[in-house]
Enzyme design. Structure first.
Site, PDB file in Angstrom:
ATOM      1  CE  LYS A  11       0.024   4.131   8.723  1.00 24.75           C
ATOM      2  NZ  LYS A  11      -0.052   4.061   7.240  1.00 24.75           N
ATOM      3  CE1 TYR A  51       3.538  -0.338   6.778  1.00 27.14           C
ATOM      4  CE2 TYR A  51       4.819   1.597   7.346  1.00 27.14           C
ATOM      5  CZ  TYR A  51       3.615   0.941   7.286  1.00 27.14           C
ATOM      6  OH  TYR A  51       2.483   1.558   7.737  1.00 27.14           O
ATOM      7  NE  ARG A 116      -5.502  -4.978   7.142  1.00 25.98           N
ATOM      8  CZ  ARG A 116      -4.531  -4.284   6.536  1.00 25.98           C
ATOM      9  NH1 ARG A 116      -3.466  -3.877   7.209  1.00 25.98           N
ATOM     10  NH2 ARG A 116      -4.627  -3.981   5.260  1.00 25.98           N
ATOM     11  CB  THR A 122      -4.216   0.002   1.658  1.00 29.10           C
ATOM     12  OG1 THR A 122      -3.959  -1.284   2.222  1.00 29.10           O
ATOM     13  CG2 THR A 122      -2.945   0.826   1.614  1.00 29.10           C
ATOM     14  NE  ARG A 133      -5.722   2.495   6.789  1.00 27.46           N
ATOM     15  CZ  ARG A 133      -4.975   1.428   6.525  1.00 27.46           C
ATOM     16  NH1 ARG A 133      -5.456   0.439   5.789  1.00 27.46           N
ATOM     17  NH2 ARG A 133      -3.746   1.328   7.005  1.00 27.46           N
ATOM     18  CG  ASN A 153      -3.279   4.582   5.336  1.00 31.57           C
ATOM     19  OD1 ASN A 153      -2.455   4.873   6.204  1.00 31.57           O
ATOM     20  ND2 ASN A 153      -3.094   3.580   4.501  1.00 31.57           N
ATOM     21  CG  HIS A 156       0.356  -0.467  11.104  1.00 36.47           C
ATOM     22  ND1 HIS A 156       0.675  -1.050   9.906  1.00 36.47           N
ATOM     23  CD2 HIS A 156       0.574  -1.406  12.065  1.00 36.47           C
ATOM     24  CE1 HIS A 156       1.082  -2.301  10.130  1.00 36.47           C
ATOM     25  NE2 HIS A 156       1.031  -2.540  11.424  1.00 36.47           N
ATOM     26  CD  GLU A 167       3.232  -5.060  11.797  1.00 39.80           C
ATOM     27  OE1 GLU A 167       3.214  -4.953  10.564  1.00 39.80           O
ATOM     28  OE2 GLU A 167       2.199  -4.965  12.489  1.00 39.80           O
TER      29      GLU A 167
HETATM   30  P1  ADP Z   1      -1.880  -1.435   5.040  1.00 39.47           P
HETATM   31  O1  ADP Z   1      -1.432  -0.254   5.881  1.00 39.47           O
HETATM   32  O2  ADP Z   1      -3.338  -1.316   4.666  1.00 39.47           O
HETATM   33  O3  ADP Z   1      -1.539  -2.761   5.644  1.00 39.47           O
HETATM   34  P2  ADP Z   1       0.307  -1.921   3.157  1.00 39.47           P
HETATM   35  O4  ADP Z   1       0.942  -2.763   4.199  1.00 39.47           O
HETATM   36  O5  ADP Z   1       0.087  -2.523   1.811  1.00 39.47           O
HETATM   37  O6  ADP Z   1      -1.108  -1.334   3.640  1.00 39.47           O
HETATM   38  O7  ADP Z   1       1.172  -0.586   2.952  1.00 39.47           O
HETATM   39  C1  ADP Z   1       1.665   0.101   4.075  1.00 39.47           C
HETATM   40  C2  ADP Z   1       1.422   1.591   3.928  1.00 39.47           C
HETATM   41  O8  ADP Z   1       2.148   2.077   2.812  1.00 39.47           O
HETATM   42  C3  ADP Z   1      -0.025   1.981   3.656  1.00 39.47           C
HETATM   43  O9  ADP Z   1      -0.808   2.084   4.835  1.00 39.47           O
HETATM   44  C4  ADP Z   1       0.141   3.321   2.950  1.00 39.47           C
HETATM   45  O10 ADP Z   1       0.331   4.377   3.889  1.00 39.47           O
HETATM   46  C5  ADP Z   1       1.440   3.119   2.169  1.00 39.47           C
HETATM   47  N1  ADP Z   1       1.222   2.676   0.772  1.00 39.47           N
HETATM   48  C6  ADP Z   1       0.902   1.427   0.380  1.00 39.47           C
HETATM   49  N2  ADP Z   1       0.815   1.354  -0.975  1.00 39.47           N
HETATM   50  C7  ADP Z   1       1.091   2.600  -1.438  1.00 39.47           C
HETATM   51  C8  ADP Z   1       1.179   3.172  -2.746  1.00 39.47           C
HETATM   52  N3  ADP Z   1       0.962   2.454  -3.841  1.00 39.47           N
HETATM   53  N4  ADP Z   1       1.495   4.486  -2.840  1.00 39.47           N
HETATM   54  C9  ADP Z   1       1.741   5.225  -1.747  1.00 39.47           C
HETATM   55  N5  ADP Z   1       1.674   4.734  -0.475  1.00 39.47           N
HETATM   56  C10 ADP Z   1       1.356   3.441  -0.316  1.00 39.47           C
HETATM   57 MG    MG Z   2       0.233  -3.725   5.881  1.00 40.26          MG
END
Ligand code: ADP
Ligand code: MG
Length: 189
Positions: A11, A51, A116, A122, A133, A153, A156, A167
């Site tokens: 990102k 997303y 992952r 996350t 991360r 973070n 992705h 995706e």
């Molecule tokens: P990941 O990237 O680990 O797969 P998710 O798909 O659950 O996580 O969420 C996508 C992205 O949304 C995360 O990488 C993070 O940047 C953001 N995110 C997720 N949950 C939250 C939250 N509760 N508050 C703020 N940002 C969030």
């Molecule tokens: Mg995700």
């Protein structure tokens, strides 16, 4: 052995922190094969569709944040998982469009799961040392929510094989995905 593909995106915070090479190195070091790679400045369509608020994703983001809050003895003040996730999706759209990102596709057995593992949880606060991360960021749900922004973070990684398929089709044209042999392929042909 059937192989999988996964989408990895550095990102814009990772690009800005000069971590592109570090991310590629970590994936390459364990022998995973890069089959596509490019720098992209996402438009509204790509950033908005990346997303997609499926029921499963919405429940996932809600419960991860709720468990993280409750594990610290904090009250989690939200009760509607759908509107919570809709809000995160909107913030993520801005996050993905804030500057160019580097999108990559890796291929190999179990590559979604392994991706992952390399990336970590996350919430960087929870991601163990040794993960991307965990090694390069310290952000948390509490701090991100307090500032009304996405958790920073850096990276992705697709969460499931189905998510990866959707995706990859969003970020890459079929002709941008390459097929070639590497020495380690002989272990799983
Ligand atoms: P990941 O990237 O680990 O797969 P998710 O798909 O659950 O996580 O969420 C996508 C992205 O949304 C995360 O990488 C993070 O940047 C953001 N995110 C997720 N949950 C939250 C939250 N509760 N508050 C703020 N940002 C969030
Ligand atoms: Mg995700």
């Amino acid at each position: 052995m059937s192989t999988e593909k996964t989408l990895i995106i550095v990102k814009h915070d990772g690009v800005s922190r000069s971590l592109i090479g570090e991310v590629v190195r970590r994936f390459e070091n364990i022998g995973l094969k890069i089959v596509a790679m490019k720098m992209v400045w996402a438009d509204e369509r790509v950033a908005g569709e990346h997303y997609l608020v499926s029921d499963e994703w919405a429940k996932g983001v809600f419960s991860k944040a709720k468990v993280a809050a409750e594990s610290k003895g904090l009250e989690f003040p939200y009760d509607d998982y759908k509107s919570y996730a809709d809000n995160i999706q909107l913030m993520n759209r801005e996050y993905l469009m804030e500057g160019p990102v580097v999108a990559m596709v890796f291929e190999g057995p179990h590559v979604v799961e392994i991706g992952r593992k390399i990336v970590g949880s996350t919430e960087p606060r929870q991601a163990p040392p040794g993960t991307i991360r965990g090694d390069y960021m310290f952000d948390s749900y509490v701090v991100a929510d307090g500032n009304k922004r996405s958790i920073r973070n850096l990276i992705h990684a697709s969460g499931t094989v189905d998510e990866a398929t959707r995706e990859i089709a969003l970020w890459f044209k079929p002709e941008e995905l390459h097929s070639y042999q590497k020495s380690l392929d002989s272990y799983h042909s």
